[in-house]
Design a protein around this motif. Structure first.
Motif, short mmCIF file in Angstrom:
data_model
loop_
_atom_site.label_atom_id
_atom_site.label_comp_id
_atom_site.label_asym_id
_atom_site.label_seq_id
_atom_site.Cartn_x
_atom_site.Cartn_y
_atom_site.Cartn_z
N GLY A 1 50.42 22.48 32.29
CA GLY A 1 51.56 23.32 32.11
C GLY A 1 50.97 24.90 31.98
N GLY A 2 51.54 25.51 30.90
CA GLY A 2 51.29 26.81 30.86
C GLY A 2 49.88 27.14 30.68
N ARG A 3 49.13 26.15 30.19
CA ARG A 3 47.57 26.36 29.91
C ARG A 3 46.94 26.85 31.35
NH1 ARG A 3 46.93 21.20 26.22
NH2 ARG A 3 47.49 20.49 28.38
N ASP A 4 47.38 26.14 32.24
CA ASP A 4 47.04 26.42 33.83
C ASP A 4 47.00 27.83 34.17
OD1 ASP A 4 46.14 23.64 34.04
OD2 ASP A 4 48.07 23.27 35.38
N LEU A 5 47.76 28.39 33.66
CA LEU A 5 47.86 29.76 33.78
C LEU A 5 46.50 30.70 33.55
CD1 LEU A 5 51.37 30.81 32.86
CD2 LEU A 5 50.26 30.92 35.15
N PHE A 6 45.83 30.17 32.59
CA PHE A 6 44.36 30.63 31.91
C PHE A 6 43.27 30.11 32.76
CE2 PHE A 6 47.70 30.92 28.87
CZ PHE A 6 47.46 32.45 28.33
N ARG A 7 43.51 29.26 33.71
CA ARG A 7 42.11 28.58 34.10
C ARG A 7 41.31 29.54 34.72
NH1 ARG A 7 42.16 23.26 32.90
NH2 ARG A 7 44.02 22.32 32.41
N TYR A 8 41.98 30.13 35.59
CA TYR A 8 41.12 31.12 36.31
C TYR A 8 40.00 32.10 35.56
CZ TYR A 8 43.65 35.60 35.73
OH TYR A 8 44.39 36.77 35.10
N LEU A 9 40.47 32.19 34.49
CA LEU A 9 39.69 33.01 33.60
C LEU A 9 38.28 32.48 33.16
CD1 LEU A 9 42.43 34.73 31.43
CD2 LEU A 9 41.06 35.63 33.17
N VAL A 10 38.15 31.15 33.33
CA VAL A 10 37.04 30.46 32.94
C VAL A 10 36.46 29.73 33.94
CG1 VAL A 10 37.51 30.31 30.34
CG2 VAL A 10 38.42 28.35 31.83
N ALA A 11 37.17 29.71 35.18
CA ALA A 11 36.59 28.91 36.47
C ALA A 11 35.23 29.46 36.87
CB ALA A 11 37.59 29.01 37.48
N ASP A 12 34.74 28.74 37.37
CA ASP A 12 33.08 28.97 38.22
C ASP A 12 33.33 30.24 38.88
OD1 ASP A 12 32.01 27.03 36.78
OD2 ASP A 12 31.84 25.77 38.67
N GLU A 13 34.39 30.42 39.75
CA GLU A 13 34.28 31.70 40.39
C GLU A 13 35.42 32.62 39.77
OE1 GLU A 13 35.58 28.59 41.34
OE2 GLU A 13 33.77 28.01 42.59
N ALA A 14 35.19 32.91 38.31
CA ALA A 14 36.52 33.67 37.72
C ALA A 14 36.44 34.97 37.93
CB ALA A 14 35.93 33.67 36.09
N ASP A 15 35.23 35.58 38.53
CA ASP A 15 35.13 36.87 39.04
C ASP A 15 36.11 37.19 40.39
OD1 ASP A 15 33.57 37.94 37.06
OD2 ASP A 15 31.64 37.66 38.08
N ASP A 16 35.90 35.93 41.19
CA ASP A 16 36.64 36.06 42.49
C ASP A 16 38.27 36.03 42.11
OD1 ASP A 16 34.21 36.00 43.77
OD2 ASP A 16 34.62 33.88 44.65
N TYR A 17 38.54 35.23 41.32
CA TYR A 17 40.16 34.97 40.79
C TYR A 17 40.51 36.23 40.02
CZ TYR A 17 39.50 29.80 41.80
OH TYR A 17 39.25 28.80 42.49
N THR A 18 39.68 36.76 39.52
CA THR A 18 40.23 38.08 38.68
C THR A 18 40.36 39.27 39.43
OG1 THR A 18 39.08 37.32 36.55
CG2 THR A 18 39.55 39.61 36.70
N ALA A 19 39.40 39.35 40.49
CA ALA A 19 39.48 40.22 41.76
C ALA A 19 40.71 40.15 42.41
CB ALA A 19 38.23 40.42 42.58
N VAL A 20 41.15 38.83 42.79
CA VAL A 20 42.27 38.54 43.69
C VAL A 20 43.37 39.06 42.86
CG1 VAL A 20 43.39 36.64 44.53
CG2 VAL A 20 41.13 36.73 44.92
N MET A 21 43.45 38.49 41.53
CA MET A 21 44.63 38.79 40.59
C MET A 21 44.84 40.24 40.48
SD MET A 21 46.23 36.30 40.01
CE MET A 21 47.68 36.90 38.64
#
Length: 137
Positions: A5-25
């Protein structure tokens, strides 16, 4: 969106590739209703010194779509050649909750106010403890 649900929105912040996801966002920050392709994002990231191949960006965007942070504007179709074409032309935009999570996370991650929140009396105790530790070492 995934099972969280809404928790999935936070997954990119703690994923292994968090720096990539944060840069994309981050490419969507400050852009109102922008739709960007993976190639657009890869180009923007390269300009800021974060080189990511367009295929990697595409994979990160698809995962962000799965988590609910981004929405894809293209439609998936059944045929492999058509699917590849649609995927190559896919454009992404932030979802309202995805943009909100990223905005708040960026504010927290860039915050430098922590030291100002320490009471002056505590600073004296911390300094004394550091001197004590230095003496023990």
């Amino acid at each position: 969106m995934g099972d969280g649900g809404g928790r999935d929105l936070f997954r990119y912040l703690v994923a292994d590739e968090a720096d990539d996801y944060t840069a994309v966002m981050g490419c969507f920050s400050g852009l109102l209703l922008a739709e960007l392709s993976a190639a657009d994002i890869a180009s923007a990231l390269a300009a800021t010194g974060t080189p990511l191949h367009a295929d990697v960006v595409e994979a990160r965007c698809r995962r962000l779509v799965h988590w609910g942070n981004l929405a894809a504007s293209g439609r998936d179709t059944g045929g492999s050649a058509v699917t590849d074409y649609v995927r190559a032309r896919a454009r992404y935009r932030t979802t309202v909750p995805g943009a909100r999570v990223h905005r708040e996370a960026a504010a927290v991650l860039s915050s430098r106010d922590g030291a100002r929140e320490v009471a002056r009396e505590s600073l004296v105790r911390i300094a004394d403890a550091l001197v004590l530790i230095d003496g023990l070492v």
